[in-house]
Design a protein around this motif. Structure first.
Motif, PDB file in Angstrom:
ATOM      1  N   TRP A  54       8.794   4.761   4.149  1.00  0.00           N
ATOM      2  CA  TRP A  54       7.619   5.488   4.620  1.00  0.00           C
ATOM      3  C   TRP A  54       6.484   5.377   3.605  1.00  0.00           C
ATOM      4  O   TRP A  54       5.344   5.039   3.964  1.00  0.00           O
ATOM      5  N   GLY A  55       6.762   5.631   2.336  1.00  0.00           N
ATOM      6  CA  GLY A  55       5.740   5.505   1.296  1.00  0.00           C
ATOM      7  C   GLY A  55       5.219   4.087   1.169  1.00  0.00           C
ATOM      8  O   GLY A  55       4.018   3.857   1.005  1.00  0.00           O
ATOM      9  N   ALA A  56       6.128   3.097   1.247  1.00  0.00           N
ATOM     10  CA  ALA A  56       5.709   1.699   1.117  1.00  0.00           C
ATOM     11  C   ALA A  56       4.800   1.271   2.259  1.00  0.00           C
ATOM     12  O   ALA A  56       3.849   0.508   2.052  1.00  0.00           O
ATOM     13  N   MET A  57       5.053   1.746   3.474  1.00  0.00           N
ATOM     14  CA  MET A  57       4.196   1.383   4.601  1.00  0.00           C
ATOM     15  C   MET A  57       2.798   1.973   4.435  1.00  0.00           C
ATOM     16  O   MET A  57       1.805   1.339   4.775  1.00  0.00           O
ATOM     17  N   ILE A  58       2.713   3.169   3.874  1.00  0.00           N
ATOM     18  CA  ILE A  58       1.401   3.759   3.605  1.00  0.00           C
ATOM     19  C   ILE A  58       0.693   2.972   2.504  1.00  0.00           C
ATOM     20  O   ILE A  58      -0.500   2.688   2.600  1.00  0.00           O
ATOM     21  N   ILE A  59       1.429   2.594   1.471  1.00  0.00           N
ATOM     22  CA  ILE A  59       0.845   1.807   0.376  1.00  0.00           C
ATOM     23  C   ILE A  59       0.378   0.452   0.883  1.00  0.00           C
ATOM     24  O   ILE A  59      -0.704  -0.020   0.521  1.00  0.00           O
ATOM     25  N   LYS A  60       1.156  -0.188   1.742  1.00  0.00           N
ATOM     26  CA  LYS A  60       0.766  -1.506   2.276  1.00  0.00           C
ATOM     27  C   LYS A  60      -0.528  -1.416   3.083  1.00  0.00           C
ATOM     28  O   LYS A  60      -1.282  -2.387   3.138  1.00  0.00           O
ATOM     29  N   ALA A  61      -0.772  -0.280   3.694  1.00  0.00           N
ATOM     30  CA  ALA A  61      -2.016  -0.116   4.448  1.00  0.00           C
ATOM     31  C   ALA A  61      -3.225  -0.146   3.519  1.00  0.00           C
ATOM     32  O   ALA A  61      -4.314  -0.494   3.937  1.00  0.00           O
ATOM     33  N   GLY A  62      -3.024   0.195   2.241  1.00  0.00           N
ATOM     34  CA  GLY A  62      -4.124   0.192   1.283  1.00  0.00           C
ATOM     35  C   GLY A  62      -4.209  -1.065   0.439  1.00  0.00           C
ATOM     36  O   GLY A  62      -5.024  -1.153  -0.454  1.00  0.00           O
ATOM     37  N   THR A  63      -3.365  -2.068   0.727  1.00  0.00           N
ATOM     38  CA  THR A  63      -3.328  -3.274  -0.098  1.00  0.00           C
ATOM     39  C   THR A  63      -3.205  -4.502   0.795  1.00  0.00           C
ATOM     40  O   THR A  63      -2.124  -4.784   1.319  1.00  0.00           O
ATOM     41  N   PRO A  64      -4.263  -5.264   0.953  1.00  0.00           N
ATOM     42  CA  PRO A  64      -4.177  -6.409   1.866  1.00  0.00           C
ATOM     43  C   PRO A  64      -3.316  -7.543   1.347  1.00  0.00           C
ATOM     44  O   PRO A  64      -2.675  -8.236   2.123  1.00  0.00           O
ATOM     45  N   PHE A  65      -3.236  -7.734   0.025  1.00  0.00           N
ATOM     46  CA  PHE A  65      -2.535  -8.915  -0.490  1.00  0.00           C
ATOM     47  C   PHE A  65      -1.027  -8.796  -0.429  1.00  0.00           C
ATOM     48  O   PHE A  65      -0.345  -9.813  -0.485  1.00  0.00           O
ATOM     49  N   VAL A  66      -0.438  -7.634  -0.279  1.00  0.00           N
ATOM     50  CA  VAL A  66       1.012  -7.537  -0.158  1.00  0.00           C
ATOM     51  C   VAL A  66       1.479  -7.718   1.283  1.00  0.00           C
ATOM     52  O   VAL A  66       2.662  -7.851   1.527  1.00  0.00           O
ATOM     53  N   LEU A  67       0.563  -7.742   2.225  1.00  0.00           N
ATOM     54  CA  LEU A  67       0.943  -7.892   3.613  1.00  0.00           C
ATOM     55  C   LEU A  67       1.397  -9.309   3.936  1.00  0.00           C
ATOM     56  O   LEU A  67       2.133  -9.526   4.867  1.00  0.00           O
ATOM     57  N   LYS A  68       0.960 -10.290   3.161  1.00  0.00           N
ATOM     58  CA  LYS A  68       1.298 -11.667   3.464  1.00  0.00           C
ATOM     59  C   LYS A  68       2.728 -12.000   3.079  1.00  0.00           C
ATOM     60  O   LYS A  68       3.293 -12.955   3.548  1.00  0.00           O
ATOM     61  N   GLY A  69       3.319 -11.206   2.196  1.00  0.00           N
ATOM     62  CA  GLY A  69       4.725 -11.376   1.796  1.00  0.00           C
ATOM     63  C   GLY A  69       4.888 -12.602   1.000  1.00  0.00           C
ATOM     64  O   GLY A  69       5.802 -13.219   0.778  1.00  0.00           O
ATOM     65  N   GLU A  87       7.903  -8.576   9.890  1.00  0.00           N
ATOM     66  CA  GLU A  87       6.767  -8.246   9.033  1.00  0.00           C
ATOM     67  C   GLU A  87       5.832  -7.329   9.801  1.00  0.00           C
ATOM     68  O   GLU A  87       5.420  -7.638  10.909  1.00  0.00           O
ATOM     69  N   LEU A  88       5.557  -6.200   9.231  1.00  0.00           N
ATOM     70  CA  LEU A  88       4.672  -5.242   9.869  1.00  0.00           C
ATOM     71  C   LEU A  88       3.230  -5.531   9.476  1.00  0.00           C
ATOM     72  O   LEU A  88       2.927  -5.695   8.301  1.00  0.00           O
ATOM     73  N   ARG A  89       2.365  -5.607  10.444  1.00  0.00           N
ATOM     74  CA  ARG A  89       0.940  -5.793  10.181  1.00  0.00           C
ATOM     75  C   ARG A  89       0.260  -4.438  10.238  1.00  0.00           C
ATOM     76  O   ARG A  89       0.280  -3.770  11.258  1.00  0.00           O
ATOM     77  N   ILE A  90      -0.301  -4.046   9.125  1.00  0.00           N
ATOM     78  CA  ILE A  90      -0.961  -2.756   9.027  1.00  0.00           C
ATOM     79  C   ILE A  90      -2.430  -3.018   8.736  1.00  0.00           C
ATOM     80  O   ILE A  90      -2.754  -3.839   7.875  1.00  0.00           O
ATOM     81  N   PRO A  91      -3.338  -2.359   9.430  1.00  0.00           N
ATOM     82  CA  PRO A  91      -4.765  -2.621   9.190  1.00  0.00           C
ATOM     83  C   PRO A  91      -5.182  -2.203   7.785  1.00  0.00           C
ATOM     84  O   PRO A  91      -4.701  -1.201   7.252  1.00  0.00           O
ATOM     85  N   PHE A  92      -6.040  -3.000   7.177  1.00  0.00           N
ATOM     86  CA  PHE A  92      -6.555  -2.705   5.842  1.00  0.00           C
ATOM     87  C   PHE A  92      -7.798  -1.849   5.983  1.00  0.00           C
ATOM     88  O   PHE A  92      -8.713  -2.175   6.728  1.00  0.00           O
ATOM     89  N   TYR A  93      -7.852  -0.718   5.277  1.00  0.00           N
ATOM     90  CA  TYR A  93      -8.935   0.243   5.432  1.00  0.00           C
ATOM     91  C   TYR A  93     -10.005   0.160   4.351  1.00  0.00           C
ATOM     92  O   TYR A  93     -10.925   0.938   4.366  1.00  0.00           O
ATOM     93  N   GLY A  94      -9.884  -0.757   3.415  1.00  0.00           N
ATOM     94  CA  GLY A  94     -10.876  -0.879   2.358  1.00  0.00           C
ATOM     95  C   GLY A  94     -10.350  -0.386   1.029  1.00  0.00           C
ATOM     96  O   GLY A  94      -9.362   0.332   0.957  1.00  0.00           O
ATOM     97  N   TRP A  95     -11.005  -0.807  -0.055  1.00  0.00           N
ATOM     98  CA  TRP A  95     -10.501  -0.496  -1.390  1.00  0.00           C
ATOM     99  C   TRP A  95     -10.632   0.974  -1.751  1.00  0.00           C
ATOM    100  O   TRP A  95      -9.787   1.514  -2.450  1.00  0.00           O
ATOM    101  N   GLY A  96     -11.677   1.653  -1.285  1.00  0.00           N
ATOM    102  CA  GLY A  96     -11.823   3.070  -1.622  1.00  0.00           C
ATOM    103  C   GLY A  96     -10.685   3.902  -1.078  1.00  0.00           C
ATOM    104  O   GLY A  96     -10.043   4.672  -1.795  1.00  0.00           O
TER     105      GLY A  96
END
Length: 140
Positions: A125-140, A3-12
């Motif tokens: 590649w696209g999914a990893m960028i999307i996951k960075a913008g969505t905190p709730f999908v990181l928990k799997g 599971e990759l942990r990507i920092p969440f940058y905020g909703w904007g």
């Protein structure tokens, strides 16, 4: 499971990352795959074997639409942490065409695999960028 942990940058910026992620996955992935497969691999395949009656696959427009759908499906599979679905999908696609590929000495099958690999790379590649913008999908 990895599971990759990507920092969440905020909703904007999260919405922007979703747009960029899907753009890379669906648009860039499609054009890169289309260029490599249709402009590089198939012409060289046909040129290298002029004695054989090899043509471009029939129904190329449907194949392109299938590739676009696969990019979307693979991206979603990576977003929801269910990448094993991709293996099932490619397994089904392979088994359906297996009899035809046995007679072709695997040249067309290799082009098929390269196209799938490109789709998987851009979807990931696209999914990893999307996951960075969505905190709730990181928990799997």
């Amino acid at each position: 499971m990895l599971e990759l942990r990507i920092p969440f940058y905020g909703w904007g910026i999260g919405v922007l990352l979703w747009i960029i992620g899907f753009w890379i996955s669906l648009i860039v992935g499609h054009y890169v795959c289309n260029y490599i497969v249709d402009k590089e691999l198939w012409p060289s395949f046909i040129k290298d074997y002029p004695d054989e009656k090899v043509n471009y696959p029939k129904g190329r427009d449907i194949v392109r639409w299938l590739g676009r759908c696969e990019l979307l499906m693979f991206t979603i599979a990576f977003i929801i942490n269910w990448p094993q679905w991709i293996a099932v999908w490619i397994g089904v696609k392979t088994s359906v065409h297996w009899a035809g590929w046995k007679n072709d000495t695997c040249r067309a099958f290799n082009i098929f695999l390269i196209g799938n690999a490109i789709n998987i790379i851009f979807s990931f590649w696209g999914a990893m960028i999307i996951k960075a913008g969505t905190p709730f999908v990181l928990k799997g």
